[in-house]
Design a protein around this motif. Structure first.
Motif, PDB file in Angstrom:
ATOM      1  N   ARG A 150       0.752  -1.145   0.140  1.00  0.00           N
ATOM      2  CA  ARG A 150       0.076  -0.036   0.153  1.00  0.00           C
ATOM      3  C   ARG A 150       0.801   1.133   0.071  1.00  0.00           C
ATOM      4  O   ARG A 150       2.033   1.047   0.335  1.00  0.00           O
ATOM      5  N   SER A 151       0.419   2.425  -0.510  1.00  0.00           N
ATOM      6  CA  SER A 151       1.227   3.746  -0.665  1.00  0.00           C
ATOM      7  C   SER A 151       0.345   4.840  -0.572  1.00  0.00           C
ATOM      8  O   SER A 151      -0.913   4.573  -0.753  1.00  0.00           O
ATOM      9  N   ARG A 152       0.673   5.788  -0.284  1.00  0.00           N
ATOM     10  CA  ARG A 152      -0.068   7.136  -0.301  1.00  0.00           C
ATOM     11  C   ARG A 152       1.023   8.374  -0.716  1.00  0.00           C
ATOM     12  O   ARG A 152       2.234   8.084  -0.557  1.00  0.00           O
ATOM     13  N   LEU A 153       0.741   9.475  -1.042  1.00  0.00           N
ATOM     14  CA  LEU A 153       1.181  10.736  -1.439  1.00  0.00           C
ATOM     15  C   LEU A 153       1.293  11.629  -0.370  1.00  0.00           C
ATOM     16  O   LEU A 153       0.473  11.890   0.553  1.00  0.00           O
ATOM     17  N   ARG A 154       2.487  12.289  -0.235  1.00  0.00           N
ATOM     18  CA  ARG A 154       2.690  13.046   0.821  1.00  0.00           C
ATOM     19  C   ARG A 154       3.573  14.498   0.136  1.00  0.00           C
ATOM     20  O   ARG A 154       4.499  14.319  -0.185  1.00  0.00           O
ATOM     21  N   GLU A 155       2.792  15.616   0.580  1.00  0.00           N
ATOM     22  CA  GLU A 155       3.549  16.771   0.055  1.00  0.00           C
ATOM     23  C   GLU A 155       4.147  17.504   1.290  1.00  0.00           C
ATOM     24  O   GLU A 155       3.584  17.681   2.312  1.00  0.00           O
ATOM     25  N   VAL A 156       5.199  17.850   0.855  1.00  0.00           N
ATOM     26  CA  VAL A 156       6.108  18.750   1.893  1.00  0.00           C
ATOM     27  C   VAL A 156       6.653  19.892   1.493  1.00  0.00           C
ATOM     28  O   VAL A 156       7.044  19.673   0.077  1.00  0.00           O
ATOM     29  N   PRO A 157       6.749  20.912   2.054  1.00  0.00           N
ATOM     30  CA  PRO A 157       7.516  22.163   1.646  1.00  0.00           C
ATOM     31  C   PRO A 157       9.106  21.767   1.429  1.00  0.00           C
ATOM     32  O   PRO A 157       9.984  20.966   2.169  1.00  0.00           O
ATOM     33  N   LYS A 158       9.632  22.475   0.336  1.00  0.00           N
ATOM     34  CA  LYS A 158      11.007  22.371   0.120  1.00  0.00           C
ATOM     35  C   LYS A 158      11.698  22.758   1.062  1.00  0.00           C
ATOM     36  O   LYS A 158      11.543  23.726   1.972  1.00  0.00           O
ATOM     37  N   PRO A 159      13.139  22.171   1.422  1.00  0.00           N
ATOM     38  CA  PRO A 159      13.999  22.646   2.404  1.00  0.00           C
ATOM     39  C   PRO A 159      14.289  24.207   2.066  1.00  0.00           C
ATOM     40  O   PRO A 159      14.504  24.611   1.035  1.00  0.00           O
ATOM     41  N   GLY A 160      14.209  24.961   3.046  1.00  0.00           N
ATOM     42  CA  GLY A 160      14.512  26.532   2.994  1.00  0.00           C
ATOM     43  C   GLY A 160      13.156  27.340   2.595  1.00  0.00           C
ATOM     44  O   GLY A 160      13.404  28.461   2.563  1.00  0.00           O
ATOM     45  N   ALA A 161      12.208  26.651   2.047  1.00  0.00           N
ATOM     46  CA  ALA A 161      11.009  27.328   1.414  1.00  0.00           C
ATOM     47  C   ALA A 161      10.131  27.853   2.493  1.00  0.00           C
ATOM     48  O   ALA A 161       9.957  26.882   3.544  1.00  0.00           O
ATOM     49  N   GLU A 237       4.879  28.765  -6.943  1.00  0.00           N
ATOM     50  CA  GLU A 237       5.104  27.423  -7.669  1.00  0.00           C
ATOM     51  C   GLU A 237       6.371  26.798  -7.435  1.00  0.00           C
ATOM     52  O   GLU A 237       7.549  27.553  -7.475  1.00  0.00           O
ATOM     53  N   GLY A 238       6.520  25.687  -7.170  1.00  0.00           N
ATOM     54  CA  GLY A 238       7.787  24.900  -6.891  1.00  0.00           C
ATOM     55  C   GLY A 238       8.312  25.091  -5.537  1.00  0.00           C
ATOM     56  O   GLY A 238       9.358  24.677  -5.323  1.00  0.00           O
ATOM     57  N   ALA A 239       7.522  25.470  -4.436  1.00  0.00           N
ATOM     58  CA  ALA A 239       7.807  25.595  -3.274  1.00  0.00           C
ATOM     59  C   ALA A 239       7.644  24.339  -2.392  1.00  0.00           C
ATOM     60  O   ALA A 239       8.002  24.246  -1.245  1.00  0.00           O
ATOM     61  N   GLU A 240       7.091  23.488  -3.074  1.00  0.00           N
ATOM     62  CA  GLU A 240       6.689  22.118  -2.362  1.00  0.00           C
ATOM     63  C   GLU A 240       7.118  20.845  -3.144  1.00  0.00           C
ATOM     64  O   GLU A 240       7.376  21.172  -4.332  1.00  0.00           O
ATOM     65  N   GLN A 241       7.446  19.634  -2.466  1.00  0.00           N
ATOM     66  CA  GLN A 241       7.859  18.519  -3.079  1.00  0.00           C
ATOM     67  C   GLN A 241       6.822  17.419  -2.716  1.00  0.00           C
ATOM     68  O   GLN A 241       6.433  17.523  -1.514  1.00  0.00           O
ATOM     69  N   TRP A 242       6.999  16.364  -3.396  1.00  0.00           N
ATOM     70  CA  TRP A 242       5.976  15.401  -3.030  1.00  0.00           C
ATOM     71  C   TRP A 242       6.814  14.122  -2.882  1.00  0.00           C
ATOM     72  O   TRP A 242       7.867  13.814  -3.492  1.00  0.00           O
ATOM     73  N   TRP A 243       6.361  13.195  -1.941  1.00  0.00           N
ATOM     74  CA  TRP A 243       7.026  11.825  -1.564  1.00  0.00           C
ATOM     75  C   TRP A 243       5.958  10.615  -1.699  1.00  0.00           C
ATOM     76  O   TRP A 243       4.720  11.105  -1.605  1.00  0.00           O
ATOM     77  N   VAL A 244       6.485   9.491  -1.851  1.00  0.00           N
ATOM     78  CA  VAL A 244       5.478   8.317  -2.121  1.00  0.00           C
ATOM     79  C   VAL A 244       5.915   7.404  -0.821  1.00  0.00           C
ATOM     80  O   VAL A 244       6.923   6.868  -0.624  1.00  0.00           O
ATOM     81  N   ASP A 245       5.062   7.461   0.240  1.00  0.00           N
ATOM     82  CA  ASP A 245       5.203   6.683   1.456  1.00  0.00           C
ATOM     83  C   ASP A 245       4.629   5.178   1.223  1.00  0.00           C
ATOM     84  O   ASP A 245       3.361   5.117   0.588  1.00  0.00           O
ATOM     85  N   ALA A 246       5.433   3.991   1.372  1.00  0.00           N
ATOM     86  CA  ALA A 246       4.885   2.911   0.912  1.00  0.00           C
ATOM     87  C   ALA A 246       5.606   1.952   1.920  1.00  0.00           C
ATOM     88  O   ALA A 246       6.454   1.930   2.277  1.00  0.00           O
ATOM     89  N   ALA A 247       4.660   0.850   1.839  1.00  0.00           N
ATOM     90  CA  ALA A 247       4.943  -0.385   2.622  1.00  0.00           C
ATOM     91  C   ALA A 247       5.404  -1.494   1.561  1.00  0.00           C
ATOM     92  O   ALA A 247       4.719  -1.810   0.670  1.00  0.00           O
TER      93      ALA A 247
END
Length: 275
Positions: A150-161, A237-247
């Protein structure tokens, strides 16, 4: 006189007993008993042999010599014994084994414990990324395929933004109109709001401030479902980034999942936050 007579009688009796023992002859020997369980040899009658002559009664004393000669001529020769084969004893059939009887376990007797199942490998969770936007992260989530459970999407701000997202309703014509709108918002079960008091956004209603766009968009959707029109303010625009959290699936390695998804990095993740 009586005593002498008794002595004479006893002497005569002793002499008589002694003469009887001397004249009675040796007793006929008793044939030994056949052993038990052993077949005995028996002579079969020869077919066609004449039957033994019947006993002829003694003739009168007038012709004793003639009777003796007739008996001697009439006595047949004893038949030769036929060779016989002892019939072997029939083999004794072995006793059949008793049928097996199912025995119920006795009350109180401990039963055998079934073997414990082999424990599965502990669940391993990782984060794959970063991805520039949501669409790229969703594509990587699909590429991972069967390597993840299973997996999910997670949005986080870029480092320094430091960009933030605010959800707001447009400014009302007056303070009273803004307060009336706030009452309707509270009646709809929505919390976390306040009326801007000054500046160019005076009498506007702020409905939350968020560090990522996904949280702000969920807030907009809730307001829209309740019948309120709001807008998203802030962010760049471009102040965040996305990760995929998965098991990870069984026997899947983190490096294989990273290569399959096309992510640049992989990070360990607590599985409790993914449930």
């Amino acid at each position: 006189m009586l005593t002498r007579a008794l002595i004479v009688v006893l002497a005569i009796l002793n002499v008589g007993v002694a003469l009887w023992w001397m004249l009675r002859g040796d007793p006929a020997p008793v044939p030994p008993a056949a052993p038990t369980g052993v077949a005995q040899l028996q002579l079969l009658d020869t077919p066609g042999a004449p039957a033994p002559a019947a006993t002829v009664p003694a003739a009168p004393s007038a012709e004793p010599a003639a009777a003796t000669t007739a008996l001697a001529d009439a006595t047949p020769e004893p038949p030769k014994p036929a060779a016989t084969t002892a019939e072997p004893a029939a083999p004794t059939a072995p006793n059949p084994a008793p049928p097996a009887v199912a025995v119920a376990p006795a009350v109180g007797r401990p039963t055998e414990t079934p073997p414990a199942p082999t424990p599965s490998a502990p669940l391993q969770c990782i984060s794959l990324g970063p991805f520039a936007d949501r669409d790229t992260a969703m594509a990587a989530q699909g590429k991972a395929g069967e390597l993840v459970q299973r997996s999910r999407l997670r949005e986080v701000p870029k480092p320094g933004a430091s960009s933030t997202y605010r959800v707001m309703m447009p400014a009302a014509a007056s303070r009273e109109e803004a307060q009336a709108t706030v009452k309707r918002i509270a009646a709809a079960g929505i919390s976390d709001y306040y009326i801007m008091a000054q500046g160019e956004d005076a009498n506007a209603i702020a409905l939350g401030q968020y560090r990522n766009r996904a949280g702000a968009e969920r807030r907009l959707a809730a307001l829209s479902a309740a019948g309120f029109s709001a807008r998203l303010v802030g962010g760049s625009e471009g102040a965040e980034q996305w990760w995929v959290d998965a098991a990870l699936a069984d026997k899947a390695s983190p490096s294989a999942a990273r290569q399959r998804s096309g992510a640049a990095q992989q990070r360990s993740l607590e599985c409790a936050g993914l449930r």
